[in-house]
Scaffold this active site. Sequence first.
Site, mmCIF file in Angstrom:
data_model
loop_
_atom_site.group_PDB
_atom_site.id
_atom_site.type_symbol
_atom_site.label_atom_id
_atom_site.label_comp_id
_atom_site.label_asym_id
_atom_site.label_seq_id
_atom_site.Cartn_x
_atom_site.Cartn_y
_atom_site.Cartn_z
ATOM 1 N N PHE A 32 0.799 -1.224 0.000
ATOM 2 C CA PHE A 32 0.000 0.000 0.000
ATOM 3 C C PHE A 32 0.830 1.271 0.000
ATOM 4 O O PHE A 32 0.320 2.337 -0.284
ATOM 5 C CB PHE A 32 -0.908 0.021 1.246
ATOM 6 C CG PHE A 32 -2.002 -0.996 1.221
ATOM 7 C CD1 PHE A 32 -1.734 -2.344 1.337
ATOM 8 C CD2 PHE A 32 -3.326 -0.591 1.067
ATOM 9 C CE1 PHE A 32 -2.750 -3.282 1.313
ATOM 10 C CE2 PHE A 32 -4.350 -1.527 1.041
ATOM 11 C CZ PHE A 32 -4.059 -2.873 1.169
ATOM 12 N N SER A 33 2.080 1.148 0.361
ATOM 13 C CA SER A 33 2.809 2.378 0.689
ATOM 14 C C SER A 33 4.316 2.182 0.629
ATOM 15 O O SER A 33 4.813 1.064 0.562
ATOM 16 C CB SER A 33 2.459 2.772 2.126
ATOM 17 O OG SER A 33 2.965 1.793 3.016
ATOM 18 N N THR A 34 5.027 3.323 0.669
ATOM 19 C CA THR A 34 6.447 3.293 1.025
ATOM 20 C C THR A 34 6.569 4.017 2.360
ATOM 21 O O THR A 34 5.805 4.936 2.645
ATOM 22 C CB THR A 34 7.320 4.013 -0.020
ATOM 23 O OG1 THR A 34 6.774 5.309 -0.256
ATOM 24 C CG2 THR A 34 7.373 3.236 -1.326
ATOM 25 N N ASP A 152 -4.193 -9.056 11.177
ATOM 26 C CA ASP A 152 -3.017 -9.425 10.375
ATOM 27 C C ASP A 152 -1.760 -9.465 11.240
ATOM 28 O O ASP A 152 -0.706 -8.963 10.847
ATOM 29 C CB ASP A 152 -2.851 -8.468 9.197
ATOM 30 C CG ASP A 152 -1.954 -9.057 8.108
ATOM 31 O OD1 ASP A 152 -1.716 -10.288 8.113
ATOM 32 O OD2 ASP A 152 -1.465 -8.290 7.254
#
Length: 398
Positions: A32-34, A152
């Site tokens: 989803f992201s850095t 998760d």
Amino acid sequence: GYRKGGYHAARPGDRFAGGRFVAQRKLGWGNFSTVWLAYDTLESRFVALKIQKSARDYAHAARHEIELLSAAAKADPTNSKCVVRLLDHFKHTGPNGQHVCLVTEFLGDSLLRLIRYNRNKGIGLSRVKEICRSVLVGLDYLHNELGIIHTDLKPENVLLVSTINPAKDPVRSGFTPILDRLVGNQYGGAVISFSEKMLKMRARRAVAKISQRRVSLGGVAAEVDKERNLDGISLKCKIVDFGNACWADQQLAGEIQTRQYRAPEVIIGSGYSYSADMWSFACMAFELATGELLFAPKCCQGCSEDEDHLAQMMETLGKMPRKMATSGTRSKDYFDRYGDLKRIKRLKFWPVDRILVERFDFTEPDAKGFTDFLQPILDFTPENRPSAMQCLKHPWLN
Ligand code: ATP
Ligand code: MG
Ligand code: MG
């Protein structure tokens, strides 16, 4: 990834939020992201800056994560509940679109890297206990005080608390561990929470060892491996990555969790609650102690990954109670009406305490102590599993 709707390509020195945050270097990334180490010029501190992909669904997920992390921060004024602290959030517009950004406290390496760092041998029971305590404090807080299911939990999503000041770090990276640099990154990572003195000492020793033994790579690896002790590492840790977390009363996804940490009720579709996190927690504790996954399901001939997973669970934990096995929306895919697996008939029972002794060379008392703690959490029936609070009171941890 780096296109319209995707990641934002940041560079060291880039400024965010009207100049307040200055990007230093990339810490990690996910689907989803850095995530970047950034300097907060207003508060004079280092922070982690999670820059979400820009497409609408990602932005939505980030806003959801902000909602949950804000609630977690609000109810924990002293920041002692082992959940990553959200400090700020804002939007950043770049060539690939508008990115929601989360600013959180800067943490250290993940438990996954800790496990790998120790060359998949387990990290020793006293350290396992320390980490279990932190994670359980976090879970108890999420479950009991906030009503959040993480969904998760896994070693990748638990980060050690950093004790290094990135500005003063001797290798000027603060994160990329010095041993990895020296031995060519064979180990896939190390731990951030060494004291500075310790890092310098280790660097010197590693250099000495390597120059003594330039015979073969194997020799170097073996020597460096001996140096690998975890003394001096802070084993406090925090739960991160709330991108999939949910309020217990507003569940969205039917299928949750990463495969190896997935609870049986999720596989058979019989509904889940906080106790699904407890299952993942137990799988993670086993992995910390042994360096190996508790369950590693595969597709096999004529059977699915789900069926193999259920079979592995029953080989370790005994037969699933019939009532439980037949209670899910997907029960009929896997079980007959007696609660036996349809396609996998022959199971070899190998209980947890025997695995610990026979495969991982645990002493009998160590195996017994750990199994007493673990086994109740791995109850097939979710309602029977102890809560995080109950686990915290278990004699094995005290
Ligand atoms: P996923 O695909 O797992 O959902 P994601 O895009 O939601 O990933 P995170 O899991 O939150 O991103 O973060 C990605 C990585 O960045 C982490 O695995 C970790 O290595 C690093 N990271 C995240 N938060 C921090 C932090 N506060 N301090 C240091 N490193 C961090
Ligand atoms: Mg993650
Ligand atoms: Mg995520």
